[in-house]
Design a protein around this motif. Structure first.
Motif, mmCIF file in Angstrom:
data_model
loop_
_atom_site.group_PDB
_atom_site.id
_atom_site.type_symbol
_atom_site.label_atom_id
_atom_site.label_comp_id
_atom_site.label_asym_id
_atom_site.label_seq_id
_atom_site.Cartn_x
_atom_site.Cartn_y
_atom_site.Cartn_z
ATOM 1 N N PHE A 73 10.394 -11.182 -0.930
ATOM 2 C CA PHE A 73 10.861 -12.231 -1.746
ATOM 3 C C PHE A 73 12.267 -12.107 -1.865
ATOM 4 O O PHE A 73 12.769 -11.198 -2.374
ATOM 5 N N ARG A 74 13.133 -13.060 -1.554
ATOM 6 C CA ARG A 74 14.766 -13.044 -1.851
ATOM 7 C C ARG A 74 14.951 -14.191 -2.696
ATOM 8 O O ARG A 74 14.609 -15.492 -2.295
ATOM 9 N N ALA A 75 15.440 -14.082 -3.818
ATOM 10 C CA ALA A 75 15.651 -15.073 -4.735
ATOM 11 C C ALA A 75 16.763 -16.337 -4.235
ATOM 12 O O ALA A 75 16.372 -17.378 -4.453
ATOM 13 N N GLN A 76 17.675 -15.860 -3.450
ATOM 14 C CA GLN A 76 18.458 -16.757 -2.827
ATOM 15 C C GLN A 76 17.990 -17.796 -2.085
ATOM 16 O O GLN A 76 18.526 -18.935 -1.691
ATOM 17 N N THR A 77 16.812 -17.498 -1.443
ATOM 18 C CA THR A 77 16.189 -19.011 -0.490
ATOM 19 C C THR A 77 15.694 -19.814 -1.304
ATOM 20 O O THR A 77 15.342 -20.932 -0.919
ATOM 21 N N ASN A 78 15.586 -19.655 -2.830
ATOM 22 C CA ASN A 78 15.146 -20.722 -3.485
ATOM 23 C C ASN A 78 13.474 -21.280 -3.310
ATOM 24 O O ASN A 78 13.078 -22.520 -3.807
ATOM 25 N N ASN A 79 12.956 -20.326 -2.721
ATOM 26 C CA ASN A 79 11.487 -20.618 -2.528
ATOM 27 C C ASN A 79 10.607 -20.240 -3.569
ATOM 28 O O ASN A 79 10.873 -19.320 -4.436
ATOM 29 N N PRO A 80 9.550 -20.868 -3.848
ATOM 30 C CA PRO A 80 8.569 -20.289 -4.974
ATOM 31 C C PRO A 80 8.198 -18.775 -4.571
ATOM 32 O O PRO A 80 7.896 -18.781 -3.383
ATOM 33 N N LEU A 81 7.586 -18.301 -5.547
ATOM 34 C CA LEU A 81 6.758 -16.985 -5.403
ATOM 35 C C LEU A 81 5.444 -17.272 -4.854
ATOM 36 O O LEU A 81 4.917 -17.916 -5.790
ATOM 37 N N ILE A 82 4.888 -16.856 -3.870
ATOM 38 C CA ILE A 82 3.550 -16.970 -3.336
ATOM 39 C C ILE A 82 2.586 -16.290 -4.212
ATOM 40 O O ILE A 82 1.466 -16.863 -4.737
ATOM 41 N N ALA A 83 2.868 -15.111 -4.825
ATOM 42 C CA ALA A 83 2.120 -14.255 -5.487
ATOM 43 C C ALA A 83 1.404 -14.864 -6.839
ATOM 44 O O ALA A 83 0.530 -14.475 -7.137
ATOM 45 N N THR A 84 2.081 -15.871 -7.311
ATOM 46 C CA THR A 84 1.773 -16.410 -8.607
ATOM 47 C C THR A 84 0.392 -17.110 -8.614
ATOM 48 O O THR A 84 -0.413 -17.053 -9.573
ATOM 49 N N GLY A 85 -0.059 -17.552 -7.428
ATOM 50 C CA GLY A 85 -1.115 -18.302 -7.181
ATOM 51 C C GLY A 85 -2.287 -17.635 -6.137
ATOM 52 O O GLY A 85 -3.168 -18.370 -5.790
ATOM 53 N N ALA B 239 1.301 -6.833 -4.505
ATOM 54 C CA ALA B 239 2.595 -6.435 -4.949
ATOM 55 C C ALA B 239 3.612 -7.413 -4.261
ATOM 56 O O ALA B 239 3.063 -8.234 -3.383
ATOM 57 N N VAL B 240 4.876 -7.082 -4.790
ATOM 58 C CA VAL B 240 6.060 -8.119 -4.364
ATOM 59 C C VAL B 240 7.161 -7.142 -4.118
ATOM 60 O O VAL B 240 7.312 -6.266 -4.985
ATOM 61 N N ALA B 241 7.842 -7.232 -2.835
ATOM 62 C CA ALA B 241 9.012 -6.491 -2.640
ATOM 63 C C ALA B 241 10.066 -7.415 -2.863
ATOM 64 O O ALA B 241 10.169 -8.344 -1.783
ATOM 65 N N SER B 242 11.161 -7.217 -3.614
ATOM 66 C CA SER B 242 12.093 -8.409 -4.048
ATOM 67 C C SER B 242 13.426 -7.639 -4.177
ATOM 68 O O SER B 242 13.511 -6.730 -4.301
ATOM 69 N N ASN B 243 14.331 -8.617 -3.964
ATOM 70 C CA ASN B 243 15.622 -8.151 -4.103
ATOM 71 C C ASN B 243 16.099 -8.529 -5.667
ATOM 72 O O ASN B 243 17.443 -8.243 -5.806
ATOM 73 N N THR B 244 15.307 -8.953 -6.486
ATOM 74 C CA THR B 244 15.758 -9.197 -7.819
ATOM 75 C C THR B 244 14.527 -8.692 -8.786
ATOM 76 O O THR B 244 13.357 -8.937 -8.305
ATOM 77 N N PRO B 245 14.646 -8.220 -9.897
ATOM 78 C CA PRO B 245 13.686 -7.871 -10.616
ATOM 79 C C PRO B 245 13.032 -9.086 -11.164
ATOM 80 O O PRO B 245 13.553 -10.200 -11.336
ATOM 81 N N MET B 246 11.602 -8.896 -11.684
ATOM 82 C CA MET B 246 11.078 -10.229 -11.988
ATOM 83 C C MET B 246 9.601 -9.535 -12.881
ATOM 84 O O MET B 246 9.053 -8.608 -12.458
ATOM 85 N N PRO B 247 9.290 -10.249 -13.866
ATOM 86 C CA PRO B 247 8.288 -10.045 -14.524
ATOM 87 C C PRO B 247 6.895 -10.476 -13.933
ATOM 88 O O PRO B 247 6.875 -11.603 -13.517
ATOM 89 N N LEU B 248 5.865 -9.401 -13.526
ATOM 90 C CA LEU B 248 4.940 -10.028 -12.615
ATOM 91 C C LEU B 248 3.570 -8.970 -13.383
ATOM 92 O O LEU B 248 3.954 -8.112 -13.674
ATOM 93 N N VAL C 184 6.141 -4.622 -8.646
ATOM 94 C CA VAL C 184 7.334 -5.451 -7.855
ATOM 95 C C VAL C 184 8.291 -4.156 -7.523
ATOM 96 O O VAL C 184 8.549 -3.204 -8.247
ATOM 97 N N PHE C 185 8.497 -4.124 -6.109
ATOM 98 C CA PHE C 185 9.334 -2.980 -5.610
ATOM 99 C C PHE C 185 10.652 -3.488 -5.335
ATOM 100 O O PHE C 185 10.797 -4.779 -4.775
ATOM 101 N N ASP C 186 11.443 -2.771 -5.311
ATOM 102 C CA ASP C 186 12.760 -3.087 -4.359
ATOM 103 C C ASP C 186 12.595 -3.437 -3.039
ATOM 104 O O ASP C 186 11.997 -2.567 -2.484
ATOM 105 N N LEU C 187 12.953 -4.397 -2.570
ATOM 106 C CA LEU C 187 12.821 -4.970 -1.108
ATOM 107 C C LEU C 187 13.238 -4.002 -0.267
ATOM 108 O O LEU C 187 12.723 -3.798 0.901
ATOM 109 N N ASP C 188 14.221 -3.062 -0.524
ATOM 110 C CA ASP C 188 14.844 -1.983 0.378
ATOM 111 C C ASP C 188 14.332 -0.556 0.050
ATOM 112 O O ASP C 188 14.615 0.043 0.851
#
Length: 165
Positions: free
Chosen positions: A113-125, A131-140, A144-148
């Motif tokens: 997941f990259r926040a700048q793409t403005n796509n919804p998070l698939i994981a919520t549904g 797990a999520v690998a993201s470039n931004t922290p999020m409560p889930l 949630v891991f750092d994408l890198d």
């Protein structure tokens, strides 16, 4: 064979994560294969080459082989796309198959997941996303891991499939 997926919307970082995971997990001594789902027509053959000419002429399968690799192209002459399980059955046994795409199938997955793409998070549904690998922290409600942070993601996947404790 153990399988684990990497999913996400376009430009979320799936392919880069897959590439790093293959390198990392292979470096641990595990054998890894990959499956990549394409939503469009693709060609691994080159127009004008003998194998391309065989396929275009109507061959159902064309096996192209050299001393370094072989590729088996199976032409789908009907509209039915093979299932993920059918495709997995065609692979030689390995410790782990990483699957890019097939986000609606029932195997366990991690979402890139990259926040700048403005796509919804698939994981919520989708509870198959463990797990999520993201470039931004999020409560889930799951890790949630750092994408890198490839090492942390690789260790999570290997633990999930039972290859490490």
């Amino acid at each position: 064979m153990k399988v684990y997926g990497v999913v996400g919307w376009k430009n979320a970082g799936k392919t880069g994560l897959m590439e790093r995971l293959v390198t990392e997990i292979s470096g641990y001594g595990f054998s890894v294969s990959t499956v990549k789902h394409a939503h469009h027509t693709f060609d691994v053959d080159q127009e004008g080459k003998d194998s391309y000419r065989h396929r275009i002429a109507g061959a159902r399968e064309v096996l192209l082989a050299s001393r370094n690799r072989f590729a088996l192209m199976h032409e789908m002459r009907a509209d039915d796309e093979p299932t993920l399980n059918e495709l997995l059955g065609k692979l030689a046994p390995v410790d782990l198959v990483l699957i890019e795409g097939y986000k609606r199938d029932g195997h366990s997955k991690i979402e890139a997941f990259r926040a700048q793409t403005n796509n919804p998070l698939i994981a919520t549904g989708d509870l198959t996303i463990r797990a999520v690998a993201s470039n931004t922290p999020m409560p889930l409600d799951r890790p949630v891991f750092d994408l890198d942070d490839t090492v942390a993601v690789a260790d999570f996947i290997l633990s999930e499939v039972g290859l490490i404790k």
